[in-house]
Design a protein around this motif. Structure first.
Motif, PDB file in Angstrom:
ATOM      1  N   LYS A 100      -7.869 -21.440 -13.934  1.00  0.00           N
ATOM      2  CA  LYS A 100      -6.802 -20.563 -14.451  1.00  0.00           C
ATOM      3  C   LYS A 100      -7.364 -19.220 -14.898  1.00  0.00           C
ATOM      4  O   LYS A 100      -6.679 -18.194 -14.806  1.00  0.00           O
ATOM      5  CB  LYS A 100      -6.074 -21.240 -15.606  1.00  0.00           C
ATOM      6  N   ASP A 101      -8.608 -19.228 -15.353  1.00  0.00           N
ATOM      7  CA  ASP A 101      -9.238 -17.979 -15.790  1.00  0.00           C
ATOM      8  C   ASP A 101      -9.518 -17.024 -14.631  1.00  0.00           C
ATOM      9  O   ASP A 101      -9.868 -15.861 -14.855  1.00  0.00           O
ATOM     10  CB  ASP A 101     -10.530 -18.263 -16.562  1.00  0.00           C
ATOM     11  N   LEU A 102      -9.345 -17.477 -13.394  1.00  0.00           N
ATOM     12  CA  LEU A 102      -9.489 -16.604 -12.224  1.00  0.00           C
ATOM     13  C   LEU A 102      -8.212 -15.820 -11.920  1.00  0.00           C
ATOM     14  O   LEU A 102      -8.208 -14.949 -11.054  1.00  0.00           O
ATOM     15  CB  LEU A 102      -9.888 -17.425 -10.991  1.00  0.00           C
ATOM     16  N   TYR A 103      -7.134 -16.086 -12.637  1.00  0.00           N
ATOM     17  CA  TYR A 103      -5.864 -15.396 -12.374  1.00  0.00           C
ATOM     18  C   TYR A 103      -6.000 -13.873 -12.405  1.00  0.00           C
ATOM     19  O   TYR A 103      -5.538 -13.203 -11.478  1.00  0.00           O
ATOM     20  CB  TYR A 103      -4.782 -15.878 -13.343  1.00  0.00           C
ATOM     21  N   PRO A 104      -6.634 -13.286 -13.420  1.00  0.00           N
ATOM     22  CA  PRO A 104      -6.763 -11.820 -13.402  1.00  0.00           C
ATOM     23  C   PRO A 104      -7.544 -11.295 -12.197  1.00  0.00           C
ATOM     24  O   PRO A 104      -7.259 -10.203 -11.704  1.00  0.00           O
ATOM     25  CB  PRO A 104      -7.504 -11.492 -14.705  1.00  0.00           C
ATOM     26  N   VAL A 105      -8.492 -12.070 -11.712  1.00  0.00           N
ATOM     27  CA  VAL A 105      -9.280 -11.663 -10.541  1.00  0.00           C
ATOM     28  C   VAL A 105      -8.379 -11.606  -9.307  1.00  0.00           C
ATOM     29  O   VAL A 105      -8.380 -10.618  -8.557  1.00  0.00           O
ATOM     30  CB  VAL A 105     -10.457 -12.635 -10.307  1.00  0.00           C
ATOM     31  N   VAL A 106      -7.600 -12.657  -9.097  1.00  0.00           N
ATOM     32  CA  VAL A 106      -6.702 -12.710  -7.943  1.00  0.00           C
ATOM     33  C   VAL A 106      -5.642 -11.618  -8.056  1.00  0.00           C
ATOM     34  O   VAL A 106      -5.322 -10.938  -7.074  1.00  0.00           O
ATOM     35  CB  VAL A 106      -6.071 -14.119  -7.812  1.00  0.00           C
ATOM     36  N   MET A 107      -5.110 -11.412  -9.257  1.00  0.00           N
ATOM     37  CA  MET A 107      -4.103 -10.359  -9.460  1.00  0.00           C
ATOM     38  C   MET A 107      -4.690  -8.975  -9.182  1.00  0.00           C
ATOM     39  O   MET A 107      -4.030  -8.128  -8.584  1.00  0.00           O
ATOM     40  CB  MET A 107      -3.555 -10.420 -10.888  1.00  0.00           C
ATOM     41  N   ALA A 108      -5.920  -8.743  -9.616  1.00  0.00           N
ATOM     42  CA  ALA A 108      -6.560  -7.448  -9.381  1.00  0.00           C
ATOM     43  C   ALA A 108      -6.786  -7.221  -7.883  1.00  0.00           C
ATOM     44  O   ALA A 108      -6.561  -6.116  -7.379  1.00  0.00           O
ATOM     45  CB  ALA A 108      -7.872  -7.343 -10.152  1.00  0.00           C
ATOM     46  N   LEU A 109      -7.205  -8.245  -7.164  1.00  0.00           N
ATOM     47  CA  LEU A 109      -7.381  -8.113  -5.706  1.00  0.00           C
ATOM     48  C   LEU A 109      -6.049  -7.842  -5.022  1.00  0.00           C
ATOM     49  O   LEU A 109      -5.973  -7.023  -4.100  1.00  0.00           O
ATOM     50  CB  LEU A 109      -8.018  -9.373  -5.128  1.00  0.00           C
ATOM     51  N   ARG A 110      -5.003  -8.527  -5.467  1.00  0.00           N
ATOM     52  CA  ARG A 110      -3.683  -8.288  -4.891  1.00  0.00           C
ATOM     53  C   ARG A 110      -3.232  -6.850  -5.136  1.00  0.00           C
ATOM     54  O   ARG A 110      -2.748  -6.172  -4.233  1.00  0.00           O
ATOM     55  CB  ARG A 110      -2.660  -9.261  -5.475  1.00  0.00           C
ATOM     56  N   ALA A 111      -3.422  -6.360  -6.355  1.00  0.00           N
ATOM     57  CA  ALA A 111      -3.030  -4.981  -6.681  1.00  0.00           C
ATOM     58  C   ALA A 111      -3.832  -3.978  -5.853  1.00  0.00           C
ATOM     59  O   ALA A 111      -3.282  -2.987  -5.367  1.00  0.00           O
ATOM     60  CB  ALA A 111      -3.214  -4.718  -8.175  1.00  0.00           C
ATOM     61  N   TRP A 112      -5.117  -4.247  -5.675  1.00  0.00           N
ATOM     62  CA  TRP A 112      -5.953  -3.369  -4.850  1.00  0.00           C
ATOM     63  C   TRP A 112      -5.431  -3.352  -3.413  1.00  0.00           C
ATOM     64  O   TRP A 112      -5.320  -2.294  -2.794  1.00  0.00           O
ATOM     65  CB  TRP A 112      -7.404  -3.841  -4.905  1.00  0.00           C
ATOM     66  N   GLY A 113      -5.107  -4.527  -2.877  1.00  0.00           N
ATOM     67  CA  GLY A 113      -4.565  -4.601  -1.523  1.00  0.00           C
ATOM     68  C   GLY A 113      -3.232  -3.881  -1.400  1.00  0.00           C
ATOM     69  O   GLY A 113      -2.973  -3.192  -0.410  1.00  0.00           O
ATOM     70  N   ASP A 114      -2.360  -4.030  -2.413  1.00  0.00           N
ATOM     71  CA  ASP A 114      -1.075  -3.323  -2.392  1.00  0.00           C
ATOM     72  C   ASP A 114      -1.287  -1.813  -2.362  1.00  0.00           C
ATOM     73  O   ASP A 114      -0.578  -1.097  -1.661  1.00  0.00           O
ATOM     74  CB  ASP A 114      -0.244  -3.675  -3.636  1.00  0.00           C
ATOM     75  N   GLU A 115      -2.268  -1.340  -3.113  1.00  0.00           N
ATOM     76  CA  GLU A 115      -2.522   0.099  -3.223  1.00  0.00           C
ATOM     77  C   GLU A 115      -3.236   0.667  -1.997  1.00  0.00           C
ATOM     78  O   GLU A 115      -2.875   1.717  -1.485  1.00  0.00           O
ATOM     79  CB  GLU A 115      -3.363   0.371  -4.476  1.00  0.00           C
ATOM     80  N   HIS A 116      -4.254  -0.024  -1.530  1.00  0.00           N
ATOM     81  CA  HIS A 116      -5.134   0.546  -0.504  1.00  0.00           C
ATOM     82  C   HIS A 116      -4.945  -0.006   0.900  1.00  0.00           C
ATOM     83  O   HIS A 116      -5.528   0.525   1.849  1.00  0.00           O
ATOM     84  CB  HIS A 116      -6.595   0.388  -0.934  1.00  0.00           C
ATOM     85  N   MET A 117      -4.151  -1.061   1.050  1.00  0.00           N
ATOM     86  CA  MET A 117      -3.907  -1.640   2.363  1.00  0.00           C
ATOM     87  C   MET A 117      -2.427  -1.994   2.503  1.00  0.00           C
ATOM     88  O   MET A 117      -2.071  -3.130   2.820  1.00  0.00           O
ATOM     89  CB  MET A 117      -4.801  -2.863   2.564  1.00  0.00           C
ATOM     90  N   PRO A 118      -1.554  -1.024   2.260  1.00  0.00           N
ATOM     91  CA  PRO A 118      -0.112  -1.319   2.269  1.00  0.00           C
ATOM     92  C   PRO A 118       0.409  -1.611   3.666  1.00  0.00           C
ATOM     93  O   PRO A 118      -0.169  -1.182   4.661  1.00  0.00           O
ATOM     94  CB  PRO A 118       0.507  -0.042   1.709  1.00  0.00           C
ATOM     95  N   THR A 119       1.514  -2.330   3.704  1.00  0.00           N
ATOM     96  CA  THR A 119       2.158  -2.638   4.984  1.00  0.00           C
ATOM     97  C   THR A 119       3.185  -1.582   5.354  1.00  0.00           C
ATOM     98  O   THR A 119       3.672  -1.577   6.466  1.00  0.00           O
ATOM     99  CB  THR A 119       2.878  -3.996   4.922  1.00  0.00           C
ATOM    100  N   GLY A 120       3.557  -0.719   4.436  1.00  0.00           N
ATOM    101  CA  GLY A 120       4.577   0.286   4.686  1.00  0.00           C
ATOM    102  C   GLY A 120       5.928  -0.112   4.133  1.00  0.00           C
ATOM    103  O   GLY A 120       6.777   0.723   3.884  1.00  0.00           O
ATOM    104  N   ASP A 121       6.142  -1.395   3.937  1.00  0.00           N
ATOM    105  CA  ASP A 121       7.404  -1.892   3.407  1.00  0.00           C
ATOM    106  C   ASP A 121       7.336  -2.167   1.913  1.00  0.00           C
ATOM    107  O   ASP A 121       8.315  -2.604   1.328  1.00  0.00           O
ATOM    108  CB  ASP A 121       7.804  -3.193   4.121  1.00  0.00           C
TER     109      ASP A 121
END
Length: 162
Positions: free
Chosen positions: A87-108
């Motif tokens: 459960k303590d890995l949640y911030p890590v996964v959330m940070a990776l998701r946010a990075w992907g949303d910002e730097h590898m967007p799908t356009g939608d």
């Protein structure tokens, strides 16, 4: 340095990578945080080969990131649940998701957003100082040797002017 040396290195990032540092493991963790618990569901959602999935889940159980819990007696069937360490890995996964949303967007827009149940607002992770509450970035931080540092950690990295 070889991958098998990472668990013994005097670097917290390297040791963490020895547990969660491959693409399948991170995607398994993502799905766990989305509520996936059963082997067949991971296999179906990820399109991962059974032996690879089995190996990743086994390692996460061995590393106390997951518990394997029986949910059916005959035949014996199991599901996987996050331990506190997991459960303590949640911030890590959330940070990776946010990075992907910002730097590898799908356009939608982001494929997933997370809403805080208590207040109803969408949450995007942000690293803040726990004392003053100010957002921090790498340029705001200074790395100092900790009590577990070895000699190489005491040597500053060379800096180039930008």
């Amino acid at each position: 340095m070889r991958w098998s040396d990472l668990p013994n290195v005097s670097c917290s990032v390297a040791r963490a990578m020895s547990v969660v540092g491959d693409r399948w493991t991170m995607l398994v963790l993502r799905d766990l945080f989305l509520g996936v618990r059963r082997f067949e569901d991971f296999e179906r959602r990820l399109g991962i080969a059974r032996p690879v999935l089995s190996q990743r889940l086994k390692k996460l159980v061995e590393e106390d990131v997951l518990n394997k819990v029986r949910y059916e007696e005959r035949p014996a069937r199991y599901e996987y649940r996050l331990t506190q360490k997991g459960k303590d890995l949640y911030p890590v996964v959330m940070a990776l998701r946010a990075w992907g949303d910002e730097h590898m967007p799908t356009g939608d827009g982001p494929p997933v957003v997370t809403r805080h149940r208590a207040c109803g607002h969408v949450v995007t992770p942000k690293l803040c100082c726990p004392e003053c509450g100010e957002p921090v970035q790498a340029k705001d931080m200074e790395a100092l040797p900790g009590p577990g540092a070895h000699e190489i950690a005491h040597q500053p990295a060379s800096r180039r002017s930008a």
